[in-house]
Scaffold this active site. Structure first.
Site, PDB file in Angstrom:
ATOM      1  CE  LYS A 132      -4.024  -1.996   2.333  1.00  0.00           C
ATOM      2  NZ  LYS A 132      -4.864  -1.948   3.543  1.00  0.00           N
TER       3      LYS A 132
ATOM      4  CB  ALA B 196      -1.455   0.804   8.432  1.00  0.00           C
ATOM      5  CG  ASP B 197      -3.862  -4.699   5.561  1.00  0.00           C
ATOM      6  OD1 ASP B 197      -4.554  -5.471   6.254  1.00  0.00           O
ATOM      7  OD2 ASP B 197      -4.179  -4.358   4.420  1.00  0.00           O
ATOM      8  CD  GLN B 198      -6.220  -5.287  13.109  1.00  0.00           C
ATOM      9  OE1 GLN B 198      -7.387  -5.183  12.779  1.00  0.00           O
ATOM     10  NE2 GLN B 198      -5.754  -4.801  14.245  1.00  0.00           N
TER      11      GLN B 198
ATOM     12  N   GLY C  48       0.447  -4.290  10.901  1.00  0.00           N
ATOM     13  CA  GLY C  48       1.678  -3.928  10.211  1.00  0.00           C
ATOM     14  C   GLY C  48       1.616  -2.505   9.714  1.00  0.00           C
TER      15      GLY C  48
END
Length: 198
Positions: free
Chosen positions: A58, A74-76, A111
């Site tokens: 991203k 950011a990601d989860q 993250g």
């Protein structure tokens, strides 16, 4: 504040609220990436690594279009019962998922990655472990009715900052990590990058 610009490459309202609450100046440019393609080539047993990889992809996607800005991706991911859990496609699926997770433990991996000039200059991940209580079917139905389809935007079908807090009996880890971003390391990197005053 400094002259450095920060762009958040995420449509997450929770991530926007975290940065706003911390007094971080930023704009939003949602990254147009094929998350399913990234997941397809990633080891499903490495949920933490996938969270970081999605964040990196991203950040890079937006940085390539705006190379002079600092771009935060950011990601989860959610790991449960030895596998990865994706966002529920329907309220019925959310109900089934929460029923399976009831009385059990799962991990949230958040993250983040910072990119500039089309290159990732930092990435990191933090993990929180959450234990759901053995709630009743009546509570589950009331919860789903109260929260509605907004739950479908969350990987776990809950928002800890809302009524979802009542689903749990214990959380080990950082609150911001549960919300979807390892905020403390991100703020440290933004200071290092000159986006925030040291």
């Amino acid at each position: 504040m400094s002259g450095e610009r920060l762009v958040l490459a995420s449509k997450s309202a929770a991530r926007r609220a975290m940065l706003e609450g911390a007094g971080v100046p930023f704009s939003v440019q949602v990254a147009d990436v094929d998350e399913d393609a990234v997941k397809a080539v990633h080891d499903p047993a490495d949920a933490a690594g996938l969270a970081v990889e999605l964040a990196r992809v991203k950040a890079l996607a937006v940085s390539r279009h705006d190379p002079e800005a600092w771009v935060l991706g950011a990601d989860q991911t959610l790991a449960f019962a030895g596998g990865l859990v994706s966002k529920a496609p329907s309220m019925a699926a959310a109900r089934d998922r929460l029923g399976l997770m009831r009385g059990r433990t799962h991990q949230l991996h958040s993250g983040a990655a910072l990119a500039c000039n089309g290159q990732v200059v930092w990435s990191g991940v933090d993990t929180a472990t959450l234990r759901m209580r053995d709630f009743s079917d009546a509570f589950l139905d009331a919860y789903l009715a109260a929260e509605g389809e907004a739950l479908l935007g969350s990987v776990g079908s809950y928002r800890l900052e809302g009524m979802g807090s009542q689903l749990f009996e214990a959380v080990e880890g950082d609150y911001f990590t549960v919300l979807g971003m390892p905020l403390w390391p991100v703020l440290a990197e933004l200071r290092r990058a000159g986006v925030l005053t040291t």
